[in-house]
Design an enzyme around this catalytic site. Structure first.
Site, PDB file in Angstrom:
ATOM      1  N   TRP A 109       0.819  -1.215   0.000  1.00 23.36           N
ATOM      2  CA  TRP A 109       0.000   0.000   0.000  1.00 23.36           C
ATOM      3  C   TRP A 109       0.850   1.261   0.000  1.00 23.36           C
ATOM      4  CZ3 TRP A 109      -4.016  -1.898  -1.828  1.00 23.36           C
ATOM      5  CH2 TRP A 109      -4.491  -3.147  -1.412  1.00 23.36           C
ATOM      6  N   ASP A 183      -1.080   6.811   6.475  1.00 24.96           N
ATOM      7  CA  ASP A 183      -2.149   5.873   6.146  1.00 24.96           C
ATOM      8  C   ASP A 183      -2.240   4.911   7.324  1.00 24.96           C
ATOM      9  OD1 ASP A 183      -3.834   3.887   5.275  1.00 24.96           O
ATOM     10  OD2 ASP A 183      -2.635   3.316   3.529  1.00 24.96           O
ATOM     11  N   LYS A 207     -11.274  -1.663   8.209  1.00 25.62           N
ATOM     12  CA  LYS A 207     -10.360  -2.518   8.965  1.00 25.62           C
ATOM     13  C   LYS A 207     -10.712  -2.550  10.447  1.00 25.62           C
ATOM     14  CE  LYS A 207      -7.533  -2.877   5.354  1.00 25.62           C
ATOM     15  NZ  LYS A 207      -7.239  -4.136   4.629  1.00 25.62           N
TER      16      LYS A 207
END
Length: 369
Positions: A109, A183, A207
């Protein structure tokens, strides 16, 4: 009509995302889904500018600020785009022409975030510096800050706090002279944060704090004011900081509000630390007690959210995942590009679920080890 499912029938969910939600929250949602109290309709069926929804939206922002100790100089935004949109939106807003930004590459990511920043940089004669990468070690570790090649003139340093695929995590915020952009999708609200170091933090809800469809973005006003002019309206953080500009993902934010309330009732972020410590010690303790299971991340960088490990063969890994599912242990297959086994133990995963997994691991090793 099919009768409603008994929540006692819920199995042990180790999904990496969308991940487990608290059973208490699911109960509340089930009760309120057809008719929200005092409204005569579902919260999904009414205007996002109604008094009922406005109260939910503002309460969620207040709870978020309270949990993280945010002052009035912070904006709490709930955006309809995923965290992947922020990969582009952050540099679009804050990477100046001819300037530079710094990125730490610790996994899939963060690599995607770099790629999006490069797209923006190429339109502005700007530079994206990757200060360090753990690609050489298959992302099994986090590069030590002493090894970073950091330009102190960079506008911000972007990093991914927890890596769902490779099972690594930064334990503390980097100590750097520029604002941090993070992030935090897969470990958000699992521990306290030193928010004084951040300019902006974003996290996909699916999440740890809610269902898919909404992304939490926290931006400090001082940092917000450095954004570039002439931005597309919906991609300008200032648009959303000023007011609720357009229809938000109402139902997702409604659930986020409930999850934030659940975190508060369970001791806040300190309570989440203790809750997760119990699970981490049990699971990594079982992994370290044998050579049959092999954690993939270096010990000092192991994630407290996504526990990744291998077995002696891919055939055994496939059997492990299949037999575990047969015993109600769901979603243990590793990410498709790396294989292995992954147990995601986000805030809402019960310690009893981890105990059930550890018990199964012992029995599986006795049979096949």
């Amino acid at each position: 009509m099919t009768p409603p499912a008994d929540l006692d029938q819920r199995l042990h969910n180790f999904s990496a995302g969308p991940g487990a939600l608290p059973s208490d929250v699911m109960e509340e949602v089930r009760e309120e889904l057809p008719v929200f109290p005092g409204l005569g309709a579902s919260i999904m069926e009414v205007s996002h500018r109604s008094a009922a929804y406005s109260e939910i939206h503002e309460r969620a922002k207040e709870r978020m600020a309270r949990l993280l100790g945010l002052g009035d100089d912070w904006h709490v935004l709930f955006l309809a785009s995923g965290a992947s949109m922020q990969f582009h939106q952050v540099p679009l807003n804050f990477l100046p022409a001819g300037g530079s930004v710094a990125y730490l590459d610790t996994g899939n990511w963060s690599g995607k975030a770099v790629a999006e920043a490069v797209i923006v940089a190429n339109t502005r004669s700007a530079r994206v510096d990757v200060v360090a990468s753990s690609r050489d070690g298959d992302y099994s570790y986090v590069p030590r800050q002493s090894d970073w090649r950091l330009d102190p003139g960079a506008t911000y340093l972007h990093y991914t706090s927890n890596n769902t695929i490779y099972g690594t995590q930064l334990r503390e915020e980097p100590d750097v002279p520029m604002p941090l952009v993070c992030d935090a999708s897969s470990d958000f609200l699992s521990r306290p944060l030193d928010m004084d170091r951040y300019g902006l933090l974003y996290a996909g809800a699916q999440k740890n704090i809610g269902p898919a469809g909404v992304t939490a973005v926290l931006v400090r006003d001082e940092f917000l004011q450095t954004r570039l002019p002439g931005l597309p309206t919906l991609l300008d953080y200032g648009t959303h900081a000023k007011k609720l500009f357009h229809t938000p993902p109402v139902f997702a934010i409604y659930i986020v509000d409930k999850v934030l309330g659940w975190i508060e009732r369970n001791g806040g972020l300190a309570g989440m630390v203790e809750r997760n410590r119990t699970k981490v010690e049990a699971l990594y303790g079982a992994l370290d007690a044998t050579d049959f299971y092999r954690p993939t991340a270096r010990t000092e960088d192991r994630s407290h959210m996504n526990v990744t490990f291998r077995l002696p063969s891919e055939e055994l890994e496939a059997r492990f995942v299949t037999e575990a599912a047969g015993e109600g242990l769901l979603a243990l297959k590793g990410y498709r590009t790396v294989g292995g086994v992954r147990a995601s133990i986000y805030n809402a995963v019960e310690p009893a679920s981890v105990d059930a997994l550890v018990d199964f691991m012992g029995r599986f090793e006795s049979t096949y080890g």
